[in-house]
Scaffold this motif. Structure first.
Motif, PDB file in Angstrom:
ATOM      1  N   VAL A  10       0.849  -1.187   0.000  1.00 49.70           N
ATOM      2  CA  VAL A  10       0.000   0.000   0.000  1.00 49.70           C
ATOM      3  C   VAL A  10       0.888   1.241   0.000  1.00 49.70           C
ATOM      4  O   VAL A  10       1.937   1.275   0.645  1.00 49.70           O
ATOM      5  N   LEU A  12       0.665   5.408   0.632  1.00 52.06           N
ATOM      6  CA  LEU A  12      -0.153   6.440   1.254  1.00 52.06           C
ATOM      7  C   LEU A  12       0.527   7.782   1.152  1.00 52.06           C
ATOM      8  O   LEU A  12       1.755   7.862   1.033  1.00 52.06           O
ATOM      9  N   ARG A  13      -0.261   8.838   1.289  1.00 54.64           N
ATOM     10  CA  ARG A  13       0.289  10.173   1.510  1.00 54.64           C
ATOM     11  C   ARG A  13       0.307  10.401   3.020  1.00 54.64           C
ATOM     12  O   ARG A  13      -0.512   9.844   3.758  1.00 54.64           O
ATOM     13  N   GLU A  14       1.220  11.220   3.466  1.00 54.96           N
ATOM     14  CA  GLU A  14       1.257  11.586   4.890  1.00 54.96           C
ATOM     15  C   GLU A  14      -0.119  12.045   5.340  1.00 54.96           C
ATOM     16  O   GLU A  14      -0.796  12.796   4.630  1.00 54.96           O
ATOM     17  N   GLU A  16      -2.764  10.140   5.740  1.00 53.95           N
ATOM     18  CA  GLU A  16      -3.829   9.196   5.386  1.00 53.95           C
ATOM     19  C   GLU A  16      -3.820   7.993   6.337  1.00 53.95           C
ATOM     20  O   GLU A  16      -2.842   7.739   7.038  1.00 53.95           O
ATOM     21  N   ASP A  17      -4.926   7.261   6.323  1.00 49.90           N
ATOM     22  CA  ASP A  17      -5.068   6.097   7.193  1.00 49.90           C
ATOM     23  C   ASP A  17      -4.900   4.813   6.376  1.00 49.90           C
ATOM     24  O   ASP A  17      -5.116   4.792   5.158  1.00 49.90           O
ATOM     25  N   ALA A  18      -4.540   3.741   7.073  1.00 50.33           N
ATOM     26  CA  ALA A  18      -4.417   2.440   6.410  1.00 50.33           C
ATOM     27  C   ALA A  18      -4.826   1.331   7.381  1.00 50.33           C
ATOM     28  O   ALA A  18      -4.704   1.490   8.604  1.00 50.33           O
ATOM     29  N   SER A  78      -0.997   8.694   8.995  1.00 56.22           N
ATOM     30  CA  SER A  78       0.332   8.101   8.813  1.00 56.22           C
ATOM     31  C   SER A  78       1.433   9.150   8.673  1.00 56.22           C
ATOM     32  O   SER A  78       1.225  10.252   8.157  1.00 56.22           O
ATOM     33  N   SER A  83       6.703   4.000   7.182  1.00 54.55           N
ATOM     34  CA  SER A  83       7.095   3.188   6.022  1.00 54.55           C
ATOM     35  C   SER A  83       7.881   1.971   6.464  1.00 54.55           C
ATOM     36  O   SER A  83       8.713   2.041   7.373  1.00 54.55           O
ATOM     37  N   LEU A 107       4.417  -1.114   3.222  1.00 64.53           N
ATOM     38  CA  LEU A 107       3.720   0.162   3.316  1.00 64.53           C
ATOM     39  C   LEU A 107       4.711   1.284   3.032  1.00 64.53           C
ATOM     40  O   LEU A 107       5.783   1.336   3.623  1.00 64.53           O
ATOM     41  N   VAL A 109       4.887   5.498   2.817  1.00 64.30           N
ATOM     42  CA  VAL A 109       4.232   6.782   3.047  1.00 64.30           C
ATOM     43  C   VAL A 109       5.012   7.862   2.315  1.00 64.30           C
ATOM     44  O   VAL A 109       6.226   8.006   2.511  1.00 64.30           O
TER      45      VAL A 109
END
Lengths: 111, 115
Positions: A10, A12-14, A16-18, A78, A83, A107, A109
Motif C-alpha cells: 500500500v 499512502l500520503r502523509e 492518510e489512514d491504512a 500516517s 514506512s 507500506l 508513506v
C-alpha cells in the motif's frame, strides 16, 4: 500454513489512514505485530492476547477477533516513519511452541 | 539492552558447500527460531528449538538442519548448499510463558548467496 496478510502493498500520503489485515487458518492464542524497516531487523509493535481485544500505540492500534482467527492493524494519520514492511506473528492455540509470521505488507508513506 | 547476534551479515558460498549460520542470544530465552525471508513470501519458519538439544521442524525444513547444544546458541546448517537457498536468514528468540511465546527479538540477518 502461513497467515495471509492483505493488502500485499500500500502507498499512502502523509496523514492518510491504512488498515492491514492478518488471517490465519488455525486457532490462535495471540497475535503480535512487527515493523521492519529496509535493511533492519523486524521490531515488535504490540501484542493482542484476548479475543476482541484492541490495543493502541500512539496512532497505531490493532484488534484481534479470535473467533474469525483474524487481526487488523490500524495506522491513523500516517507519518513518513511508518514506512516499512509489517508482519503479524502468531501463536497457535494447539499448544505447539511454534511461532509463525504472515506474508507481510509493504507500506510506503509519501510526503 | 537485549541482543540477538548473528555471526555474519553477508556470506557467499559455492554450490555443494556445507554452511553454518550461528546465532547467539543473551536474554536467557527458551525458544529460538530460524526463518528465511524472500520477497513476497514473508518470513518462513525453517526450524525452532524450545530447549537445549530439542528441535522441531518448521514449515520449510528441507535441506536444513539445526543444532542447539547450549541455551544461548542456535545454529542453522545447510548440508549441501544450493542456489535456491540464496536468501536472507533471520534468527529470533522469545521467552516462553508456559507453552506460549512472548515477543520475538531478531538478529540483524545473514544475507546468504550461493553461487
Amino acid at each position: 500454513q502461513q497467515p495471509v496478510q492483505s493488502p500485499q502493498a500500500v502507498i499512502l500520503r502523509e496523514g492518510e489512514d491504512a488498515v492491514i489485515n492478518c488471517s490465519s487458518s488455525k486457532a490462535l492464542y495471540s497475535v503480535h505485530w512487527y515493523r521492519q524497516k529496509h535493511g533492519e531487523a523486524p521490531v515488535f509493535l504490540m501484542i493482542l492476547l484476548k479475543g476482541g481485544e484492541q490495543k493502541g500505540h500512539d496512532k497505531i492500534s490493532a484488534s484481534f477477533n479470535e473467533k474469525k482467527q483474524q487481526s487488523s492493524l490500524y495506522l491513523t494519520a500516517s507519518q513518513l516513519s511508518y514506512s516499512g514492511t509489517y508482519f503479524c506473528g502468531t501463536g497457535e492455540a494447539s499448544g505447539t511452541y511454534k511461532y509463525i509470521f504472515g506474508t507481510g505488507t509493504r507500506l510506503k508513506v509519501l510526503a | 539492552d537485549v541482543k540477538v547476534t548473528q555471526s555474519s551479515r553477508y556470506l557467499v558460498k559455492r554450490t555443494g558447500e556445507k554452511v553454518f549460520l550461528e546465532c547467539v542470544q543473551d536474554m536467557d530465552h527458551e525458544n529460538m527460531f530460524w526463518y528465511r525471508q524472500d520477497p513476497g513470501l514473508g518470513l518462513r519458519l525453517i526450524y525452532f528449538s524450545y530447549d537445549v538439544k530439542m528441535k522441531e521442524k518448521g514449515d520449510i525444513p528441507e535441506g536444513y538442519s539445526v543444532s542447539r547444544e547450549k541455551k544461548e546458541r542456535f545454529s542453522l546448517i545447510l548440508e549441501s548448499a544450493s542456489t535456491n537457498q540464496t536468501s536472507m536468514y533471520l534468527c529470533a528468540s522469545s521467552k516462553l510463558r508456559g507453552r506460549r511465546n512472548t515477543e520475538a527479538f531478531f538478529g540483524q540477518g545473514t544475507r546468504l548467496t550461493v553461487v
